[in-house]
Motif scaffolding. Structure first.
Motif, PDB file in Angstrom:
ATOM      1  N   THR A   1     112.636 135.327  70.099  1.00 57.50           N
ATOM      2  CA  THR A   1     113.703 134.424  69.665  1.00 57.50           C
ATOM      3  C   THR A   1     113.835 133.241  70.626  1.00 57.50           C
ATOM      4  O   THR A   1     112.957 133.002  71.466  1.00 57.50           O
ATOM      5  N   ASP A   2     114.966 132.553  70.515  1.00 57.27           N
ATOM      6  CA  ASP A   2     115.217 131.366  71.350  1.00 57.27           C
ATOM      7  C   ASP A   2     115.124 131.651  72.850  1.00 57.27           C
ATOM      8  O   ASP A   2     114.785 130.767  73.626  1.00 57.27           O
ATOM      9  N   ASP A   3     115.394 132.881  73.241  1.00 58.28           N
ATOM     10  CA  ASP A   3     115.354 133.225  74.666  1.00 58.28           C
ATOM     11  C   ASP A   3     113.949 133.014  75.240  1.00 58.28           C
ATOM     12  O   ASP A   3     113.778 132.395  76.299  1.00 58.28           O
TER      13      ASP A   3
ATOM     14  N   ASP B   1     118.977 140.856  71.985  1.00 63.67           N
ATOM     15  CA  ASP B   1     117.720 140.168  72.322  1.00 63.67           C
ATOM     16  C   ASP B   1     117.830 139.472  73.676  1.00 63.67           C
ATOM     17  O   ASP B   1     116.877 139.460  74.455  1.00 63.67           O
TER      18      ASP B   1
HETATM   19 MG   LIG Z   1     117.972 135.015  71.055  1.00 65.88          MG
END
Ligand SMILES: [Mg+2]
Length: 376
Positions: free
Chosen positions: A65-67, A318
């Motif tokens: 994900t964005d992480d 997440d």
């Molecule tokens: Mg994320």
């Protein structure tokens, strides 16, 4: 670092790879359950909850994900900032260039959120070019944080000078975990933990103004830096807390880390114990959950259990998985990451390449092809 032994350098590279890849694995483990409660996770996946990589809403297993996306752009920005400074004969700090170039990297990440695919090559603006942003798989929205999106639109570049502890002008009240989850690379490249702490702090204020968001990012980078020096997980956390408490307004972040350390001393881990630390939507809670999971299962043979603990709770699974994976990889190296998860995690080849580029740049300052890491 040029004088380091072969063993030291090899071990360091394994830890840098481990931190970035471990973060991606944790992110991918938590992704399908980010918005589920602990009870909901158990209903859906059995009494032990998530036990491995699961399909997301579209049926795809192993998506990050964005992480992970933002962590890669942090690393890219640091490579470009160091390359620029080296070409000028200086260190990492080049006035405000460090924060400005990291912010430019986040603008490239923002482009991946606003466009369906990479741009055609050959644009005029070097800020908008580079190898990482040409990776098509990064052009995917995976529940990005609102403060990250809105903060980048403001145009503010933090000056890395002056006193820590004052609110920043961008999203002044925000301390979302978007600061922490992208900040491992500051610790991976820092000459010492304090340098990593400070750069992570100021770069957090690109998008989040609340001091706790910045302190949690700084403390996380410091822990990663101490782990790379060879500290135990507990030693790294306690040393980072020492560093943290020298700064005004540290109390909220210190209290969260103290709670994690105390909880780790209280016997076998459970999802219910994780939840006493919060849900991880805010920065100090995400850090505390990740630190607890790394502390309570500290063995090199406990990496898989620690990662699973970090995602099986009601909250931002997440992000807590990503931060925990960054810590575990920095402690144990890539060779200890669960192999079946490693090979099934999205982006492995690019993540590994970024990790190696980061090491090469900070060991040798090689000078990159202009279209790979332009110095802007
Ligand atoms: Mg994320």
């Amino acid at each position: 670092m040029n004088g380091a032994s072969w063993e030291d350098r090899t071990g360091r590279r394994s830890r840098v790879r481990g931190s970035l890849l471990g973060g991606a694995i944790g992110d991918a483990l938590g992704n399908p359950v980010e918005f589920l409660s602990l009870a909901g996770i158990r209903r859906a996946h059995g009494e032990h909850g998530v036990q491995g990589l699961l399909p997301d809403d579209e049926g795809v297993v192993g998506r990050v994900t964005d992480d992970t996306q933002m962590t890669l752009f942090t690393a890219e920005g640091l490579i470009r900032a160091h390359s620029r400074a080296a070409s000028k004969g200086g260190g990492t700090e080049d006035g405000g260039a460090g924060t400005r170039i990291v912010r430019n990297a986040y603008l490239r990440w923002l482009d991946t959120q606003n466009h369906p695919a990479p741009p055609a090559r050959g644009g005029d603006n070097p800020v908008r070019t580079g190898w990482l942003r040409q990776q098509p798989w990064l052009y995917a929205r995976r529940a990005p944080g609102n403060a990250c999106l809105t903060g980048l639109a403001t145009g503010h570049v933090p000056e890395p000078t002056g006193r820590l502890g004052d609110p920043g002008p961008v999203n002044t009240g925000s301390k979302g975990c978007g600061t922490v989850m992208r900040s491992a690379p500051f610790g991976l490249v820092a000459q010492d933990a304090e340098e990593g702490f400070r750069l992570a702090y100021w770069c957090a204020q690109i998008t989040h103004g609340h001091p706790t968001g910045a302190y949690a990012a700084g403390a996380f980078a410091a822990i990663v830096a101490y782990l790379l020096e060879g500290d135990s997980t507990e030693g790294a956390v306690l040393r980072a807390m020492e560093l943290l408490r020298r700064h005004p307004g540290h109390e909220e972040t210190t209290a969260a880390l103290r709670a994690a350390v105390d909880l780790a001393a209280q016997g076998a881990p459970t999802g219910e114990k994780v939840e006493t630390l919060g849900a991880g939507w805010v920065a100090e809670e995400a850090l505390a959950i990740a630190v607890y999971c790394a502390l309570v299962l500290p063995g090199a043979d406990q990496v898989a259990r620690s990662l699973l603990l970090s995602v099986n709770h009601s909250g931002d699974s997440d992000s807590t998985g990503a931060v925990c994976g960054n810590l575990l990889g920095a402690r144990h190296g890539d060779v200890r990451l669960p192999p079946s998860w490693l090979v099934a995690t999205e982006g492995r080849a690019v993540i590994t390449e970024v990790a190696d580029d980061l090491c090469v740049e900070f060991e040798h300052a090689v000078g990159w092809p202009a279209d790979r890491y332009p110095a802007y």
